[in-house]
Scaffold this motif. Structure first.
Motif, PDB file in Angstrom:
ATOM      1  N   GLN A  16       2.596  12.374  -7.886  1.00  0.00           N
ATOM      2  CA  GLN A  16       2.172  10.990  -7.683  1.00  0.00           C
ATOM      3  C   GLN A  16       0.826  10.736  -8.363  1.00  0.00           C
ATOM      4  O   GLN A  16       0.605   9.680  -8.962  1.00  0.00           O
ATOM      5  CB  GLN A  16       2.055  10.687  -6.195  1.00  0.00           C
ATOM      6  N   LEU A  17      -0.074  11.707  -8.266  1.00  0.00           N
ATOM      7  CA  LEU A  17      -1.369  11.546  -8.925  1.00  0.00           C
ATOM      8  C   LEU A  17      -1.198  11.427 -10.439  1.00  0.00           C
ATOM      9  O   LEU A  17      -1.900  10.631 -11.090  1.00  0.00           O
ATOM     10  CB  LEU A  17      -2.283  12.731  -8.592  1.00  0.00           C
ATOM     11  N   ASP A  18      -0.282  12.208 -10.999  1.00  0.00           N
ATOM     12  CA  ASP A  18      -0.026  12.114 -12.438  1.00  0.00           C
ATOM     13  C   ASP A  18       0.390  10.691 -12.816  1.00  0.00           C
ATOM     14  O   ASP A  18      -0.060  10.145 -13.838  1.00  0.00           O
ATOM     15  CB  ASP A  18       1.081  13.093 -12.845  1.00  0.00           C
ATOM     16  N   ILE A  19       1.262  10.093 -11.997  1.00  0.00           N
ATOM     17  CA  ILE A  19       1.733   8.735 -12.271  1.00  0.00           C
ATOM     18  C   ILE A  19       0.585   7.742 -12.153  1.00  0.00           C
ATOM     19  O   ILE A  19       0.421   6.839 -13.000  1.00  0.00           O
ATOM     20  CB  ILE A  19       2.876   8.367 -11.314  1.00  0.00           C
ATOM     21  N   ARG A  32       5.623  18.924   5.725  1.00  0.00           N
ATOM     22  CA  ARG A  32       6.576  17.978   5.169  1.00  0.00           C
ATOM     23  C   ARG A  32       5.868  17.314   3.990  1.00  0.00           C
ATOM     24  O   ARG A  32       5.819  17.901   2.921  1.00  0.00           O
ATOM     25  CB  ARG A  32       7.013  16.981   6.255  1.00  0.00           C
ATOM     26  N   LEU A  33       5.278  16.133   4.170  1.00  0.00           N
ATOM     27  CA  LEU A  33       4.529  15.500   3.092  1.00  0.00           C
ATOM     28  C   LEU A  33       3.032  15.727   3.291  1.00  0.00           C
ATOM     29  O   LEU A  33       2.549  15.843   4.411  1.00  0.00           O
ATOM     30  CB  LEU A  33       4.811  13.993   3.044  1.00  0.00           C
ATOM     31  N   GLY A  34       2.301  15.734   2.189  1.00  0.00           N
ATOM     32  CA  GLY A  34       0.854  15.829   2.275  1.00  0.00           C
ATOM     33  C   GLY A  34       0.292  16.995   1.480  1.00  0.00           C
ATOM     34  O   GLY A  34       0.988  17.968   1.179  1.00  0.00           O
ATOM     35  N   LYS A  67      -2.736  11.634   2.166  1.00  0.00           N
ATOM     36  CA  LYS A  67      -2.184  12.364   3.312  1.00  0.00           C
ATOM     37  C   LYS A  67      -2.497  13.848   3.226  1.00  0.00           C
ATOM     38  O   LYS A  67      -2.286  14.485   2.185  1.00  0.00           O
ATOM     39  CB  LYS A  67      -0.673  12.156   3.402  1.00  0.00           C
ATOM     40  N   VAL A  68      -2.962  14.382   4.350  1.00  0.00           N
ATOM     41  CA  VAL A  68      -3.266  15.801   4.464  1.00  0.00           C
ATOM     42  C   VAL A  68      -2.197  16.457   5.330  1.00  0.00           C
ATOM     43  O   VAL A  68      -1.894  15.978   6.431  1.00  0.00           O
ATOM     44  CB  VAL A  68      -4.664  16.024   5.090  1.00  0.00           C
ATOM     45  N   ASP A  69      -1.638  17.550   4.839  1.00  0.00           N
ATOM     46  CA  ASP A  69      -0.644  18.300   5.618  1.00  0.00           C
ATOM     47  C   ASP A  69      -1.387  19.320   6.471  1.00  0.00           C
ATOM     48  O   ASP A  69      -1.865  20.338   5.979  1.00  0.00           O
ATOM     49  CB  ASP A  69       0.335  19.000   4.684  1.00  0.00           C
ATOM     50  N   ASP A  95       0.848  -1.186   0.000  1.00  0.00           N
ATOM     51  CA  ASP A  95       0.000   0.000   0.000  1.00  0.00           C
ATOM     52  C   ASP A  95       0.888   1.242   0.000  1.00  0.00           C
ATOM     53  O   ASP A  95       2.063   1.190   0.379  1.00  0.00           O
ATOM     54  CB  ASP A  95      -0.905   0.018   1.231  1.00  0.00           C
ATOM     55  N   THR A  96       0.312   2.364  -0.396  1.00  0.00           N
ATOM     56  CA  THR A  96       1.108   3.581  -0.495  1.00  0.00           C
ATOM     57  C   THR A  96       0.387   4.775   0.093  1.00  0.00           C
ATOM     58  O   THR A  96      -0.847   4.832   0.113  1.00  0.00           O
ATOM     59  CB  THR A  96       1.462   3.890  -1.960  1.00  0.00           C
ATOM     60  N   VAL A  97       1.177   5.712   0.576  1.00  0.00           N
ATOM     61  CA  VAL A  97       0.672   7.038   0.920  1.00  0.00           C
ATOM     62  C   VAL A  97       0.792   7.906  -0.331  1.00  0.00           C
ATOM     63  O   VAL A  97       1.831   7.904  -1.007  1.00  0.00           O
ATOM     64  CB  VAL A  97       1.472   7.655   2.081  1.00  0.00           C
ATOM     65  N   VAL A  98      -0.273   8.613  -0.652  1.00  0.00           N
ATOM     66  CA  VAL A  98      -0.268   9.570  -1.759  1.00  0.00           C
ATOM     67  C   VAL A  98      -0.270  10.965  -1.152  1.00  0.00           C
ATOM     68  O   VAL A  98      -1.178  11.324  -0.391  1.00  0.00           O
ATOM     69  CB  VAL A  98      -1.483   9.365  -2.676  1.00  0.00           C
ATOM     70  N   HIS A  99       0.757  11.742  -1.487  1.00  0.00           N
ATOM     71  CA  HIS A  99       0.937  13.020  -0.813  1.00  0.00           C
ATOM     72  C   HIS A  99       1.262  14.168  -1.760  1.00  0.00           C
ATOM     73  O   HIS A  99       1.467  15.302  -1.307  1.00  0.00           O
ATOM     74  CB  HIS A  99       2.066  12.911   0.222  1.00  0.00           C
ATOM     75  N   SER A 100       1.315  13.899  -3.091  1.00  0.00           N
ATOM     76  CA  SER A 100       1.726  14.970  -4.009  1.00  0.00           C
ATOM     77  C   SER A 100       1.020  14.832  -5.348  1.00  0.00           C
ATOM     78  O   SER A 100       0.594  13.738  -5.750  1.00  0.00           O
ATOM     79  CB  SER A 100       3.236  14.931  -4.218  1.00  0.00           C
TER      80      SER A 100
END
Length: 371
Positions: free
Chosen positions: A109-112, A134-136, A127-129, A101-106
């Motif tokens: 990443q959505l483009d990929i 940092r990430l999110g 992930k929500v910042d 599983d993965t965290v999606v934070h950018s």
């Protein structure tokens, strides 16, 4: 321990303590699923070793894809989430191959993900910042990101949501409550499982307890709070670090000890040289006076920590001799205390144990510092 084949510096792990620390998680968050954080080689305790002990938790969390792949190659089939997510299409393909599983934070990443033709194969956490910076995704970008993620064919099952607390180790800092409130406001009316609490959140902030909790350092018996040790909050330390005296010698007034002469002898004393140093993971910047246990009694570190050795003042132990046991930290000498003496945090100490330190699995004997 006087086994001639035993390395001078060694760590003893009480893996049963990990299970006891999980019970503390369950006591504080009885309704939550547990995603055990075993990144950075299980916080220096061994990735596979800790995964085996934690076989009955709901999921694992690692920082990077290679850690998750190591788990899969070792035969672990539990859900495993990569907290830093995938970096490119090739890594995403590996996540799919190994069932990570993965965290999606950018947005990249959505483009990929949008370009991936696979269908229903990837579990995701969005992930929500909320203030860690940092990430999110920022809250203002959340709805757009969520909608795009929902339309990605490769995503399987319901999308789940997480954030990370920046200041939860300070129980007086209102930023934590602000982060929790912002997370809840951002996700208002949005179905899906949620995760907020790290170790400090689990132990110190009831409002952070949601569907999932992500215990990390507390699993290893270490306190996330700078003013307390793990033992003081009901945790049991997992790692003890040990060595032995390899020399005892006199020192005279005015003489200095170690590199740069940072300690000067005020009166005749006995010096003890211990086979441990920053080459083993003992902190380079531990101050003069940092406690060390020799034969179970405290003595002060003197002089600068070198790569392979440290020196202690044995004035209080006239009978100490080469071969006597030494404890650098364990349940009687908390790693949190050593970290304070080195102006660092205990995370860096347990994660910094090097490969030449032999790891031994054994239950600690609570009445003695020897192993």
């Amino acid at each position: 321990m006087n086994d001639p084949l035993m390395p001078a510096a060694y760590a003893v792990l009480n893996t049963d303590a990990v299970k006891r620390n999980v019970s503390v998680v369950r006591r504080h968050a009885p309704g939550a699923k547990i995603m055990a954080v075993i990144k950075a080689n299980g916080y220096g305790h061994g990735l596979q070793r800790i995964a085996e002990v934690l076989a009955d938790v709901d999921a694992f969390a690692v920082a990077r894809g290679d850690e998750g792949i190591r788990l899969r190659k070792a035969g672990f089939e539990q859900p495993a989430t990569v907290l830093e997510g995938f970096r490119n299409r090739d890594e995403l393909d590996l996540f799919l191959s190994y069932g990570l599983d993965t965290v999606v934070h950018s947005f990249p990443q959505l483009d990929i993900l949008e370009s991936c033709p696979e269908t229903g194969r990837l579990g995701v956490w969005l992930k929500v910042d909320t203030g860690m910076n940092r990430l999110g995704f920022r809250p203002a970008d959340f709805s757009h990101a969520h909608q795009r993620l929902r339309e990605c064919r490769v995503v399987k099952g319901p999308i789940r949501f997480m954030t990370h607390l920046a200041n939860a180790d300070d129980k007086t800092d209102v930023k934590t409550l602000r982060q929790i409130a912002l997370f809840n406001e951002t996700l208002a009316g949005c179905p899906g499982e949620r995760s907020i609490a790290n170790s400090a959140g689990i132990l110190g902030w009831k409002d952070a307890l949601t569907d999932w909790v992500r215990p990390g350092v507390m699993l290893y018996g270490i306190s996330p709070f700078p003013s307390q040790t793990g033992s003081q909050i009901g945790l049991q330390p997992v790692m003890g670090l040990y060595s032995q005296l390899i020399a005892v010698k006199p020192a005279y007034p005015g003489e200095t000890v170690g590199y740069s002469g940072t300690w000067r002898c005020p009166e005749p004393t006995r010096l003890g040289v211990i086979a441990i140093g920053y080459g083993d993971g003992y902190p380079r910047y531990a101050r003069n006076g940092t406690p060390v246990l020799v034969n179970g009694r405290r003595v002060p570190l003197i002089g600068r920590v070198s790569m392979d050795m440290i020196t202690v003042d044995l004035a209080s132990q006239p009978d100490a001799k080469p071969g006597d046991p030494v404890t650098l930290w364990n349940d009687e000498l908390p790693v949190e205390e050593i970290a304070q003496c080195a102006d660092t945090i205990p995370y860096t100490l347990v994660c910094g144990i090097t490969q030449r330190v032999q790891i031994i699995e054994r239950e600690f004997e609570p009445a003695t510092c020897e192993s």
